[in-house]
Design an enzyme around this catalytic site. Structure first.
Site, PDB file in Angstrom:
ATOM      1  N   HIS A 247       8.856  54.144  23.822  1.00  0.00           N
ATOM      2  CA  HIS A 247       8.043  53.663  22.717  1.00  0.00           C
ATOM      3  C   HIS A 247       6.596  53.395  23.145  1.00  0.00           C
ATOM      4  CE1 HIS A 247      11.920  53.276  20.910  1.00  0.00           C
ATOM      5  NE2 HIS A 247      11.487  52.631  19.839  1.00  0.00           N
TER       6      HIS A 247
ATOM      7  N   GLU B 167      10.695  60.460  10.138  1.00  0.00           N
ATOM      8  CA  GLU B 167       9.292  60.844  10.303  1.00  0.00           C
ATOM      9  C   GLU B 167       9.049  62.290   9.910  1.00  0.00           C
ATOM     10  OE1 GLU B 167       9.743  57.089  12.362  1.00  0.00           O
ATOM     11  OE2 GLU B 167      10.927  58.941  12.394  1.00  0.00           O
TER      12      GLU B 167
END
Length: 326
Positions: A129, A60
C-alpha cells in the site's frame, strides 16, 4: 490570505470546479457518505448530491473505466483512488486506454479525466500500500503527472488539472494532508510545466517534488546553519510536462546537482533528470549528479525501518556535502 490545510485546498479546488462546470463529478471509494477516507471530500455530498459525488464499489477497474466513458462523452470526472497502489488493478484503464484514446481516435475523443489520490509511503501502510508511482506514470506518453508540495499548489494545480482536456495523474501524500499554508480566496490556476524555486541559493541545486521537496528544504536549512552552504531547491511540480529549462538554468548557476525522490532509484524520475542535466550541463558542472531515493527494497511496516527506507533530511544533506566536495 487564509491559512488552510492541504486537504481543505483540494476540497476547495474540486468544489469550486464543480460549481463552475456541471460536467465535473467525483467518483471513488468512500468519497460521499463517509466524507472521504482522508476527509478530502468532506461536505461535498451535501453540496452536490449523490449524482455528482459518487460512492463506488471496491472495483478500481470498474469505476476507472466508468470515468473513461464519461470523459469520452464530454464529462469531466475526478476519479479518486484511496491509494495509488490500488490503481495498479486499473492499470489497463489508466495506462493503456486513457492516454491513447485521443491518438487512436484521430482526435474524435478527448480524455478530460483526473486520477487523484495518495502516492507513496504514508502512515505505516506496509509494502503493498506504499507505492510511489511517480516513475510508473511519468513513463507513459499521453499522461500528465502532477505532484503538489503545498496547499497553494494543491488547489491551483488541481483546478488546472480538472480543466485540462488530457488525462492527469494527480499525486498526493497522506502525511501532507494536515500541512497548512496560505491559499488565496480568489480563483486561480497554476499552469503545468512551470517549476517553482522553493529556496534560492548559489552553492548547489536540489531538484525535489512532493514531500521530498519539504525534506530537501529541511536539509538546506541544516547545511545553511552548519556550513553556510546556500542550497537552491527547485520543485518541478509537474513531472510530465517537465520544466527542464528551469532545472538546467539553476544547475548552470550552481555547478552542482542533487535529485531527491521517495520512489525507487532504478529507472526513476531522478535518473531521467540526472541524464538530462548531464547532457545539457556537462561543461558547467564540477561533479556528477547525485541521486537520493528510497532504498531499493519493499516498504517495511515497521516505522523505524520505514524511516530508514524513505529519504531523510540527514541523507539529503550528506548527498549535498558529497556533491560539493565537503
Amino acid at each position: 490570505m487564509p491559512v488552510i490545510q492541504m486537504r481543505e485546498a483540494l476540497n476547495q479546488a474540486m468544489s469550486e470546479e464543480m460549481q463552475r462546470d456541471p460536467d465535473v463529478f467525483l467518483i471513488g471509494e468512500e468519497v460521499a457518505e463517509y466524507d472521504g477516507a482522508y476527509k478530502v471530500s468532506q461536505g461535498m455530498l451535501a453540496k452536490f448530491g449523490p449524482m455528482r459525488v459518487v460512492d463506488a464499489p471496491i472495483s478500481e477497474a470498474g469505476f476507472a473505466g466508468l470515468g473513461l466513458g464519461a470523459a469520452m462523452v464530454g464529462m469531466r470526472p475526478i476519479v479518486e483512488f484511496m491509494t495509488f497502489s490500488f490503481s495498479l488493478v486499473a492499470f489497463d484503464q489508466v495506462v493503456n486506454n486513457a492516454p491513447k484514446m485521443s491518438y487512436m481516435s484521430g482526435g474524435q475523443f478527448s480524455m478530460p479525466i483526473v486520477f487523484r489520490g495518495i502516492s507513496g509511503p504514508g502512515q505505516q501502510l506496509a509494502a503493498t500500500h506504499s507505492w510511489t508511482v511517480d516513475a510508473l506514470y511519468t513513463h507513459v506518453p499521453g499522461l500528465k503527472v502532477v505532484i503538489p508540495s503545498t496547499p497553494y499548489e494543491a488547489k491551483g494545480l488541481l483546478k488546472n488539472a480538472i480543466r485540462d482536456n488530457d488525462p492527469v495523474i494527480f499525486l498526493e501524500n497522506e502525511s501532507m494532508y494536515g500541512n497548512r499554508g496560505e491559499v488565496p480566496e480568489e480563483d486561480y490556476v497554476i499552469p503545468f510545466g512551470v517549476a517553482d524555486i522553493k529556496r534560492v541559493g548559489q552553492d548547489c541545486t536540489v531538484v525535489a517534488w512532493g514531500r521530498a521537496a519539504l525534506t530537501a528544504l529541511e536539509a538546506a536549512e541544516m547545511l545553511h546553519k552548519e556550513n553556510g552552504i546556500e542550497v537552491e531547491v527547485v520543485d518541478p511540480r509537474t513531472l510530465r510536462p517537465l520544466d527542464i529549462e528551469s532545472i538546467v538554468k539553476s544547475v548552470k548557476k550552481t555547478g552542482y546537482c542533487v535529485t531527491v525522490e521517495e520512489g525507487y532509484p532504478t529507472c526513476s524520475v531522478g535518473a531521467e533528470i540526472a541524464a538530462q542535466v548531464q547532457e545539457r550541463c556537462f561543461d558547467d558542472m564540477d561533479n556528477h549528479v547525485y541521486r537520493v531515493a528510497a532504498l531499493d527494497v519493499p516498504m517495511p511496516y515497521s516505522k523505524p525501518l520505514m524511516n530508514e527506507v524513505v529519504p531523510s533530511a540527514a541523507r539529503v544533506a550528506e548527498a549535498i556535502r558529497r556533491a560539493v566536495y565537503l
